[in-house]
Design an enzyme around this catalytic site. Structure first.
Site, PDB file in Angstrom:
ATOM      1  N   GLU A 246       6.272  12.570  -3.644  1.00 36.39           N
ATOM      2  CA  GLU A 246       6.198  12.977  -2.231  1.00 36.39           C
ATOM      3  C   GLU A 246       6.993  11.947  -1.453  1.00 36.39           C
ATOM      4  OE1 GLU A 246       5.082  15.702  -1.442  1.00 36.39           O
ATOM      5  OE2 GLU A 246       3.530  16.250  -2.866  1.00 36.39           O
ATOM      6  N   CYS A 280       5.377  11.030   7.132  1.00 36.95           N
ATOM      7  CA  CYS A 280       6.559  11.643   6.516  1.00 36.95           C
ATOM      8  C   CYS A 280       6.858  13.015   7.130  1.00 36.95           C
ATOM      9  CB  CYS A 280       6.388  11.731   5.008  1.00 36.95           C
ATOM     10  SG  CYS A 280       4.810  12.405   4.525  1.00 36.95           S
TER      11      CYS A 280
HETATM   12  P1  NAD Z   1       9.564   0.649   0.749  1.00 38.51           P
HETATM   13  O1  NAD Z   1      10.528   1.706   0.384  1.00 38.51           O
HETATM   14  O2  NAD Z   1       9.791  -0.738   0.257  1.00 38.51           O
HETATM   15  O3  NAD Z   1       8.074   1.039   0.284  1.00 38.51           O
HETATM   16  C1  NAD Z   1       7.523   2.310   0.469  1.00 38.51           C
HETATM   17  C2  NAD Z   1       6.251   2.365  -0.380  1.00 38.51           C
HETATM   18  O4  NAD Z   1       6.616   2.256  -1.745  1.00 38.51           O
HETATM   19  C3  NAD Z   1       5.276   1.212  -0.148  1.00 38.51           C
HETATM   20  O5  NAD Z   1       3.973   1.709  -0.174  1.00 38.51           O
HETATM   21  C4  NAD Z   1       5.504   0.254  -1.310  1.00 38.51           C
HETATM   22  O6  NAD Z   1       4.318  -0.415  -1.715  1.00 38.51           O
HETATM   23  C5  NAD Z   1       5.951   1.180  -2.400  1.00 38.51           C
HETATM   24  N1  NAD Z   1       6.918   0.563  -3.292  1.00 38.51           N
HETATM   25  C6  NAD Z   1       7.993  -0.157  -2.971  1.00 38.51           C
HETATM   26  N2  NAD Z   1       8.665  -0.545  -4.070  1.00 38.51           N
HETATM   27  C7  NAD Z   1       7.987  -0.051  -5.130  1.00 38.51           C
HETATM   28  C8  NAD Z   1       8.164  -0.088  -6.540  1.00 38.51           C
HETATM   29  N3  NAD Z   1       9.235  -0.711  -7.117  1.00 38.51           N
HETATM   30  N4  NAD Z   1       7.243   0.514  -7.328  1.00 38.51           N
HETATM   31  C9  NAD Z   1       6.188   1.160  -6.806  1.00 38.51           C
HETATM   32  N5  NAD Z   1       5.961   1.250  -5.468  1.00 38.51           N
HETATM   33  C10 NAD Z   1       6.858   0.654  -4.640  1.00 38.51           C
HETATM   34  O7  NAD Z   1       9.541   0.624   2.287  1.00 38.51           O
HETATM   35  P2  NAD Z   1       8.469   0.221   3.356  1.00 38.51           P
HETATM   36  O8  NAD Z   1       9.089  -0.784   4.266  1.00 38.51           O
HETATM   37  O9  NAD Z   1       7.125  -0.092   2.800  1.00 38.51           O
HETATM   38  O10 NAD Z   1       8.360   1.608   4.073  1.00 38.51           O
HETATM   39  C11 NAD Z   1       9.497   2.123   4.736  1.00 38.51           C
HETATM   40  C12 NAD Z   1       9.975   3.417   4.210  1.00 38.51           C
HETATM   41  O11 NAD Z   1       9.120   3.981   3.257  1.00 38.51           O
HETATM   42  C13 NAD Z   1      10.015   4.399   5.353  1.00 38.51           C
HETATM   43  O12 NAD Z   1      11.300   4.447   5.882  1.00 38.51           O
HETATM   44  C14 NAD Z   1       9.594   5.709   4.762  1.00 38.51           C
HETATM   45  O13 NAD Z   1      10.739   6.486   4.463  1.00 38.51           O
HETATM   46  C15 NAD Z   1       8.951   5.369   3.482  1.00 38.51           C
HETATM   47  N6  NAD Z   1       7.519   5.695   3.457  1.00 38.51           N
HETATM   48  C16 NAD Z   1       7.207   6.997   3.274  1.00 38.51           C
HETATM   49  C17 NAD Z   1       5.876   7.362   3.251  1.00 38.51           C
HETATM   50  C18 NAD Z   1       5.510   8.805   3.062  1.00 38.51           C
HETATM   51  O14 NAD Z   1       4.409   9.196   3.427  1.00 38.51           O
HETATM   52  N7  NAD Z   1       6.378   9.622   2.451  1.00 38.51           N
HETATM   53  C19 NAD Z   1       4.894   6.412   3.416  1.00 38.51           C
HETATM   54  C20 NAD Z   1       5.249   5.083   3.591  1.00 38.51           C
HETATM   55  C21 NAD Z   1       6.591   4.724   3.594  1.00 38.51           C
END
Ligand code: NAD
Length: 476
Positions: A246, A280
Site C-alpha cells: 500500500e 495517502c
Molecule cells: P520513508 O520513505 O523513509 O518511510 C516511510 C515508512 O517506511 C516509514 O514508516 C518507515 O519506517 C518505513 N521504512 C523506511 N525504510 C524502510 C525499510 N528499508 N524497510 C522497511 N520499512 C522502511 O519516509 P518518511 O519520511 O517516514 O515518510 C515520508 C514518505 O513516506 C511520504 O512522502 C509518503 O509518501 C510515505 N508514507 C506513506 C504512507 C502511506 O500511508 N502510504 C505512510 C507514511 C509515509
C-alpha cells in the site's frame, strides 16, 4: 498515560539492549525510550512466529474470529487511553485519534467475520473424481506499518493476517509505537496463543533486510512510500516471497462546473488538513472548472487559512503538528520550488513557531506542470488548485502522475461520473465525498501505488494461497 514501550515476542514483553527516543511532535519533549530489536530478538520472533503459525493455522476460523472480536472489544473499552497516547506521539487532534481507535477495532471486527467466509469451491469432474479448491493461510507475515495512523495502519495488517490463519511479525513505526503496543496488549488479554502476533521496533532497513530473506516469511506487507515499497518488493522477489504493497498516492479532485461550489470548497479545505495532510488518500491536486475557479479558490483558501492549528490535546484544535521533523524541510522545499516556478502561495507556506513541528495550512494556486509538487506527493497540509477548461483536461491531469490510489470528484452529472469510473486511474474513486475507504470496502492502488487490497471481501486474498485438490476414488 503513555505506555511502557517494549517488544512483544513469543507472548512475552521484553526490553532490548539498545533503544531510541520517542518524541512528542507538539512539544519536542521525550515521551519514552523505544527498544530496538537485535538480530537475536528477530531470530526469537521468527521462531515464535513459526510455532505460532502451526497453532493458529489449525485453529478453527470461528475460534480465530472469537479471539479477534474479544480484542476489538478491549480496544473499544480502552479508547480514551489509546487515543491520548496516540495524540501525544503523533500530534493529531484527540477527537481524530478517538475515531481512529474505533476504526482500528472495526478492521478487526470486519476481518473476524471474513475469517469464516474464505470459501473455496468445487469444480465439476468425471464420476469417481472430485476437484476442489482450498484457500489456506500463506504462512508467517513480515509487516511494516507507518507513522501516520498509529492504530489503524497496524490494525489492518494484523487483522488480515490473523483472520486468515497466519502468524505475523510486525515492525510498527518507531515514531508512533503506542497504537501497536495497545493492539498487542489487547490480543494478549484476549487469549491469543503466544507467537501468533510478534511486535518489534528498530531501524527499518536493518529489520526488513534481515526478516524478508528468512525462509518462514511468506508475505511482506508494507504501507509507506513508493520508493521503499519498490525496494522491499525487489528484496522479496529474490526469495519468491509475495508482497502486499500500500504505497503513496497523490489524489486528484475534479471539481465540475455543476457542483455546489461553496460546500465543495469548504469540504475540500477541511479534509485536506485532516491528519495534517499526512494521509495517502489526502485530496491534494484540485482541478477546478475555469467557470467556478475564482469562487472555489477564494472559499477554499479562506477556510484553509482559518484552520485551528495547535497541540492536539487542546480542545478545538483542528490540525496538530507534522508527525516528525523530517517533514518540515520537505514541505518548505515543495512550496519554494512551486513559488520559484511561478505558482501563487495563496496562504501558508511556512513553519509555524519555533517549538514543535507545526506547518501552516498551505494552498498553492496556478501551479505549473514542471513544479515538483505536481509529480510528488507532499504528504502534508499543502493543496494545489489549478483551473481546467474541460473534463477531458481534468482527467488527463488526474492521470498525469505515476500514482493511482484515491481520486475524487464533485459533480452530479451522470455522464461525467460514467466517464470518470472508466477513465480515472485509481484504486478508489469517490464522488461527492472525500472519504476513500471503510473496513468493508477494498482499499489499494494501481500504477506505483502498489499491489493488493486491504479490507472488503478481497482483503484476505493476499494472506492466503490456493490449493487445488484432485481426489480420485480409484488409482488410475
Ligand atoms: P520513508 O520513505 O523513509 O518511510 C516511510 C515508512 O517506511 C516509514 O514508516 C518507515 O519506517 C518505513 N521504512 C523506511 N525504510 C524502510 C525499510 N528499508 N524497510 C522497511 N520499512 C522502511 O519516509 P518518511 O519520511 O517516514 O515518510 C515520508 C514518505 O513516506 C511520504 O512522502 C509518503 O509518501 C510515505 N508514507 C506513506 C504512507 C502511506 O500511508 N502510504 C505512510 C507514511 C509515509
Amino acid at each position: 498515560m503513555y505506555p511502557d514501550l517494549k517488544l512483544f515476542i513469543a507472548g512475552k514483553w521484553r526490553k532490548a539492549t539498545s533503544d531510541m527516543t520517542v518524541v512528542n511532535p507538539a512539544t519536542e519533549e521525550e515521551l519514552g525510550r523505544l527498544p530496538c530489536a537485535s538480530k537475536s530478538d528477530l531470530d526469537d520472533a521468527l521462531e515464535a512466529a513459526e510455532k505460532g503459525f502451526r497453532i493458529w493455522s489449525r485453529t478453527s476460523p470461528r475460534d480465530r474470529a472469537d479471539t479477534m472480536l474479544r480484542a476489538a472489544a478491549l480496544i473499544r473499552e480502552r479508547q480514551e487511553e489509546i487515543a491520548q497516547s496516540m495524540t501525544l506521539e503523533h500530534g493529531k487532534p484527540l477527537p481524530q485519534a478517538r475515531l481512529e481507535v474505533i476504526r482500528g477495532a472495526e478492521f478487526f471486527e470486519w476481518d473476524a467475520g471474513e475469517a469464516m467466509r474464505t470459501y473455496g469451491r468445487v469444480i465439476p469432474a468425471a464420476h469417481g473424481h472430485k476437484f476442489s479448491v482450498h484457500h489456506q493461510p500463506i504462512g508467517v507475515v513480515a509487516a511494516f506499518s507507518p507513522w501516520n495512523f498509529p492504530m489503524s495502519q497496524p490494525a489492518r495488517k494484523i487483522a488480515g493476517a490473523l483472520a486468515s490463519g497466519c502468524s505475523i511479525i510486525l515492525k510498527a513505526a518507531e515514531e508512533t509505537p503506542a497504537g501497536a503496543i495497545h493492539i498487542a496488549r489487547a490480543f494478549e488479554d484476549a487469549g491469543l496463543p503466544a507467537g501468533v502476533l510478534n511486535l518489534v521496533f528498530g531501524d527499518p532497513a536493518e529489520i526488513s533486510s534481515y526478516l524478508i530473506p528468512q525462509d518462514p516469511v511468506r508475505l511482506v506487507a508494507f504501507t509507506g512510500s513508493t520508493a521503499i515499497g519498490r525496494h522491499l518488493t525487489i528484496l522479496a522477489s529474490e526469495h519468491m516471497t509475495s508482497v502486499l504493497m500500500e504505497l503513496g498516492g497523490h489524489a486528484p479532485v475534479i471539481v465540475c462546473e455543476d457542483t455546489d461550489v461553496q460546500t465543495a470548497a469548504v469540504s475540500g479545505a477541511i479534509r485536506k488538513m485532516r491528519n495534517g495532510g499526512q494521509v495517502c488518500t489526502s485530496p491534494t491536486r484540485f482541478f477546478v472548472h475555469e467557470s467556478i475557479f475564482d469562487e472555489f479558490t477564494s472559499t477554499f483558501v479562506k477556510r484553509a487559512a482559518a484552520t485551528v492549528v495547535g497541540n492536539g490535546m487542546e480542545a478545538g484544535v483542528e490540525m496538530g503538528p507534522l508527525a516528525n521533523d523530517r517533514r518540515v524541510p520537505v514541505l518548505t522545499n515543495f512550496v519554494e520550488d512551486a513559488r520559484a516556478k511561478g505558482a501563487t502561495v495563496a496562504t501558508g507556506g511556512e513553519r509555524l513557531g519555533n517549538t514543535g513541528y507545526f506547518f501552516q495550512p498551505t494552498v498553492l494556486v496556478n501551479v505549473p506542470e514542471n513544479a515538483q509538487i505536481m509529480q510528488e506527493e507532499p504528504f502534508g497540509p499543502v493543496a494545489v488548485i489549478n483551473p481546467v477548461a474541460s473534463l477531458d483536461e481534468a482527467i488527463a491531469q488526474a492521470n498525469s502522475v505515476p500514482f493511482g490510489l484515491a481520486g475524487y470528484a464533485f459533480t452530479n452529472r451522470a455522464d461525467y461520473i460514467d466517464r470518470m469510473i472508466d477513465e480515472v486511474e485509481v484504486g478508489n474513486l469517490s464522488i461527492n465525498t472525500l472519504e476513500a475507504s471503510m473496513p468493508e470496502t477494498p482499499f489499494g492502488g494501481v500504477k506505483s501505488s502498489g499491489y493488493g487490497r486491504e479490507g472488503g471481501t478481497e482483503g484476505l486474498e493476499n494472506y492466503m494461497t490456493i490449493k487445488h485438490v484432485w481426489h480420485s476414488a480409484k488409482i488410475s
